[in-house]
Design a protein around this motif. Sequence first.
Motif: not given
Length: 268
Positions: A97-109, A143-154
Amino acid sequence: MTKGKKFLAYGFLTVVSILSVFPLYWMMVAATNKSVAVSRGTLIFGTELLNNTKKLFASQNVGAALGNSFKYSIVMTLVSLFICSIAGYGFEIFHDKAKDRIMSIILLAMMVPFAAIMIPLYQMFSRANLLNSTLGFILPSISTPFLIMMFRQSARSFPVDIMEAARLDGLNEFQIFCLMFVPTMRSTYAAAMTITFMNAWNSYLWPKVIMSDAGSITMPMMVANLKSGYVTDYGTLMLAVLLCTIPTVIVFFLLQKSFAEGITGAVK
């Protein structure tokens, strides 16, 4: 599908294809004509390509611009892929859950425009003596939020059983990442590489801010310089735009199939 529907579908696709290719065709035509002919909207290839090339190389340091753009783009692409893929892998494989919160903050960026942070970034880089440097160019974008999200989804489609078997065989997490995750996600890496290379190659605002040295000029900056005078030679300008466009077109067509697979999340 009936013959009539096929005819309409192929006709529509033909028209859309022509409209999509026309700007590139007009750019190539304009690069071979004089400025007056370009202003008149000619659609026929001319005989001024050699003269426009001489004018371009005489007025701008094309070699330095091409070399810098390739250097900055390649370095930024390699570093971004490494960092963002590790981040996406870690966010998903070691999920909590902590990483989910961090990911949410990254996506807000992603909602913060770059212009809002450009001045503080410039002050930081100026104090760190990173102006007119490769590190200064790539650091804000590695380090961009979009690429991190794309690799996370993969990474969500990466088989957990394989990782557990690899751990039992004695592999550590970095070995699992390099030897198993990276080869499996080839299409995702291809899509990320295409996006990152094109963004780095076409970047203008940040290089314009930190690259004050004439030897650090990039291709987009060179194209902008051709429009900074009182009179614009459109033939020379279109030739410069064509040279600036060719590398990104080549990269996209070479990785077109893998790009489509990576965007849709396909894993082989």
